[in-house]
Design a protein around this motif. Structure first.
Motif, mmCIF file in Angstrom:
data_model
loop_
_atom_site.group_PDB
_atom_site.id
_atom_site.type_symbol
_atom_site.label_atom_id
_atom_site.label_comp_id
_atom_site.label_asym_id
_atom_site.label_seq_id
_atom_site.Cartn_x
_atom_site.Cartn_y
_atom_site.Cartn_z
ATOM 1 N N GLN A 101 11.350 -3.933 -8.415
ATOM 2 C CA GLN A 101 12.539 -3.102 -8.593
ATOM 3 C C GLN A 101 12.225 -1.745 -9.217
ATOM 4 N N LYS A 102 11.607 -1.779 -10.389
ATOM 5 C CA LYS A 102 11.334 -0.539 -11.109
ATOM 6 C C LYS A 102 9.976 0.006 -10.712
ATOM 7 N N LYS A 103 9.837 1.294 -10.811
ATOM 8 C CA LYS A 103 8.567 1.957 -10.495
ATOM 9 C C LYS A 103 7.796 2.187 -11.798
ATOM 10 N N PHE A 104 7.162 1.137 -12.304
ATOM 11 C CA PHE A 104 6.364 1.243 -13.520
ATOM 12 C C PHE A 104 5.078 2.002 -13.227
ATOM 13 N N LYS A 105 4.517 2.601 -14.290
ATOM 14 C CA LYS A 105 3.241 3.291 -14.141
ATOM 15 C C LYS A 105 2.155 2.296 -13.750
ATOM 16 N N TYR A 106 2.209 1.108 -14.355
ATOM 17 C CA TYR A 106 1.278 0.034 -14.031
ATOM 18 C C TYR A 106 2.099 -1.173 -13.558
ATOM 19 N N PRO A 107 2.277 -1.329 -12.252
ATOM 20 C CA PRO A 107 3.092 -2.440 -11.750
ATOM 21 C C PRO A 107 2.427 -3.794 -11.967
ATOM 22 N N LYS A 108 3.247 -4.843 -11.945
ATOM 23 C CA LYS A 108 2.750 -6.210 -12.129
ATOM 24 C C LYS A 108 2.484 -6.908 -10.801
ATOM 25 N N LYS A 109 3.046 -6.381 -9.727
ATOM 26 C CA LYS A 109 2.822 -6.966 -8.398
ATOM 27 C C LYS A 109 2.270 -5.884 -7.481
ATOM 28 N N LEU A 110 1.216 -6.240 -6.751
ATOM 29 C CA LEU A 110 0.590 -5.307 -5.823
ATOM 30 C C LEU A 110 0.368 -6.010 -4.492
ATOM 31 N N ILE A 111 0.173 -5.214 -3.461
ATOM 32 C CA ILE A 111 -0.253 -5.752 -2.175
ATOM 33 C C ILE A 111 -1.525 -5.028 -1.774
ATOM 34 N N GLU A 112 -2.403 -5.750 -1.119
ATOM 35 C CA GLU A 112 -3.665 -5.149 -0.693
ATOM 36 C C GLU A 112 -3.426 -4.347 0.576
ATOM 37 N N VAL A 113 -3.944 -3.127 0.596
ATOM 38 C CA VAL A 113 -3.815 -2.265 1.767
ATOM 39 C C VAL A 113 -5.201 -1.804 2.193
ATOM 40 N N ASP A 114 -5.293 -1.360 3.408
ATOM 41 C CA ASP A 114 -6.562 -0.882 3.937
ATOM 42 C C ASP A 114 -6.485 0.636 4.024
ATOM 43 N N SER A 115 -6.907 1.316 2.971
ATOM 44 C CA SER A 115 -6.821 2.780 2.983
ATOM 45 C C SER A 115 -7.997 3.378 2.226
ATOM 46 N N ALA A 116 -8.198 4.659 2.465
ATOM 47 C CA ALA A 116 -9.273 5.386 1.785
ATOM 48 C C ALA A 116 -8.805 5.793 0.392
ATOM 49 N N MET A 117 -9.728 6.275 -0.414
ATOM 50 C CA MET A 117 -9.412 6.735 -1.764
ATOM 51 C C MET A 117 -8.548 7.998 -1.661
ATOM 52 N N SER A 118 -7.495 8.044 -2.472
ATOM 53 C CA SER A 118 -6.606 9.205 -2.467
ATOM 54 C C SER A 118 -6.479 9.756 -3.886
ATOM 55 N N ASP A 119 -5.648 10.797 -4.030
ATOM 56 C CA ASP A 119 -5.428 11.390 -5.352
ATOM 57 C C ASP A 119 -4.725 10.412 -6.285
ATOM 58 N N LYS A 120 -3.788 9.671 -5.735
ATOM 59 C CA LYS A 120 -3.014 8.702 -6.508
ATOM 60 C C LYS A 120 -3.100 7.366 -5.806
ATOM 61 N N GLY A 121 -2.869 6.328 -6.545
ATOM 62 C CA GLY A 121 -2.910 4.996 -5.961
ATOM 63 C C GLY A 121 -3.550 4.016 -6.921
ATOM 64 N N PHE A 122 -3.665 2.789 -6.468
ATOM 65 C CA PHE A 122 -4.215 1.714 -7.282
ATOM 66 C C PHE A 122 -5.420 1.120 -6.573
ATOM 67 N N TYR A 123 -6.470 0.891 -7.339
ATOM 68 C CA TYR A 123 -7.720 0.377 -6.785
ATOM 69 C C TYR A 123 -8.308 -0.632 -7.760
ATOM 70 N N GLY A 124 -9.079 -1.560 -7.232
ATOM 71 C CA GLY A 124 -9.715 -2.561 -8.078
ATOM 72 C C GLY A 124 -11.135 -2.822 -7.633
ATOM 73 N N PHE A 125 -12.006 -3.061 -8.608
ATOM 74 C CA PHE A 125 -13.398 -3.364 -8.288
ATOM 75 C C PHE A 125 -13.507 -4.787 -7.776
ATOM 76 N N GLU A 126 -14.337 -4.979 -6.783
ATOM 77 C CA GLU A 126 -14.588 -6.280 -6.175
ATOM 78 C C GLU A 126 -16.067 -6.601 -6.338
ATOM 79 N N ILE A 127 -16.512 -6.640 -7.591
ATOM 80 C CA ILE A 127 -17.926 -6.852 -7.889
ATOM 81 C C ILE A 127 -18.091 -8.255 -8.459
ATOM 82 N N VAL A 128 -18.970 -9.038 -7.849
ATOM 83 C CA VAL A 128 -19.220 -10.402 -8.299
ATOM 84 C C VAL A 128 -20.384 -10.370 -9.276
ATOM 85 N N ASN A 129 -20.120 -10.773 -10.505
ATOM 86 C CA ASN A 129 -21.162 -10.788 -11.534
ATOM 87 C C ASN A 129 -21.874 -12.131 -11.547
ATOM 88 N N SER A 130 -23.114 -12.103 -11.947
ATOM 89 C CA SER A 130 -23.904 -13.327 -12.048
ATOM 90 C C SER A 130 -23.388 -14.179 -13.201
#
Length: 188
Positions: free
Chosen positions: A108-137
């Motif tokens: 409903q609300k447009k929080f700066k840091y939302p609690k629900k996200l959906i994965e999209v297939d897009s390139a890096m932009s000026d704004k947006g949300f991204y997460g690291f997908e690095i598997v640590n040992s």
């Protein structure tokens, strides 16, 4: 007849190539130098994500250090403006180290840091949300857990230790405590 149970597939050990290893070093550097990651739910999984604005700020602030980390195998000539920072982000996305997210449409609300996200297939932009997908040992964590379990068992079984071991532990603790007290008295 017996019922055959399907086994869950064992996770394969992830092997990174040289380019990915250098990009992982850059990602770890950014995480240690203030890339604020928040927690959200995406596709019924917990994810940690960051805002693109902060990513770009840090990349430009620490451009020389990042270039030094990725200079061997990554073809990145400069990190002087947002476009260069986006190129670095796109390299991370292309190598499978970063995923892009967008706000969930049901939120409903447009929080700066939302609690629900959906994965999209897009390139890096000026704004947006991204997460690291690095598997640590997990080797270090496993060794520490086993060491902790052995230490707890050893402490519990202290009454069964030989007398000489108990005597030496007492002496070490006694002289250590006496020396600390002496230092405190001398410092007064």
């Amino acid at each position: 007849t017996g019922v055959i149970m399907a086994e869950a597939p064992k996770p394969e050990k992830v092997v990174y190539n040289d380019v990915q290893k250098e990009l992982i070093k850059a990602a770890t550097f950014l995480q240690k130098h203030g890339l604020k990651e928040k927690e959200a739910v995406a596709n019924r999984k917990r994810v940690y994500y960051f805002r693109a604005e902060r990513f770009h700020e840090l990349v430009l602030e620490y451009s020389q250090e990042i270039l030094a980390l990725v200079s061997k195998h990554v073809k990145l000539e400069k990190l002087e403006d947002i476009e260069d920072s986006k190129n670095l982000g796109d390299l991370m996305i292309e190598n499978g180290l970063v995923k892009s997210f967008d706000r969930h449409p049901d939120e409903q609300k447009k929080f700066k840091y939302p609690k629900k996200l959906i994965e999209v297939d897009s390139a890096m932009s000026d704004k947006g949300f991204y997460g690291f997908e690095i598997v640590n040992s997990q080797t270090k964590t496993t060794v520490l857990a086993i060491g902790l379990a052995i230490s707890i068992i050893a402490i519990i079984l202290f009454p069964l230790w030989p007398y000489t071991v108990k005597y030496w532990i007492f002496n070490v603790m006694f002289y250590f405590s006496a020396s600390i007290i002496a230092i405190v008295v001398v410092r007064l």
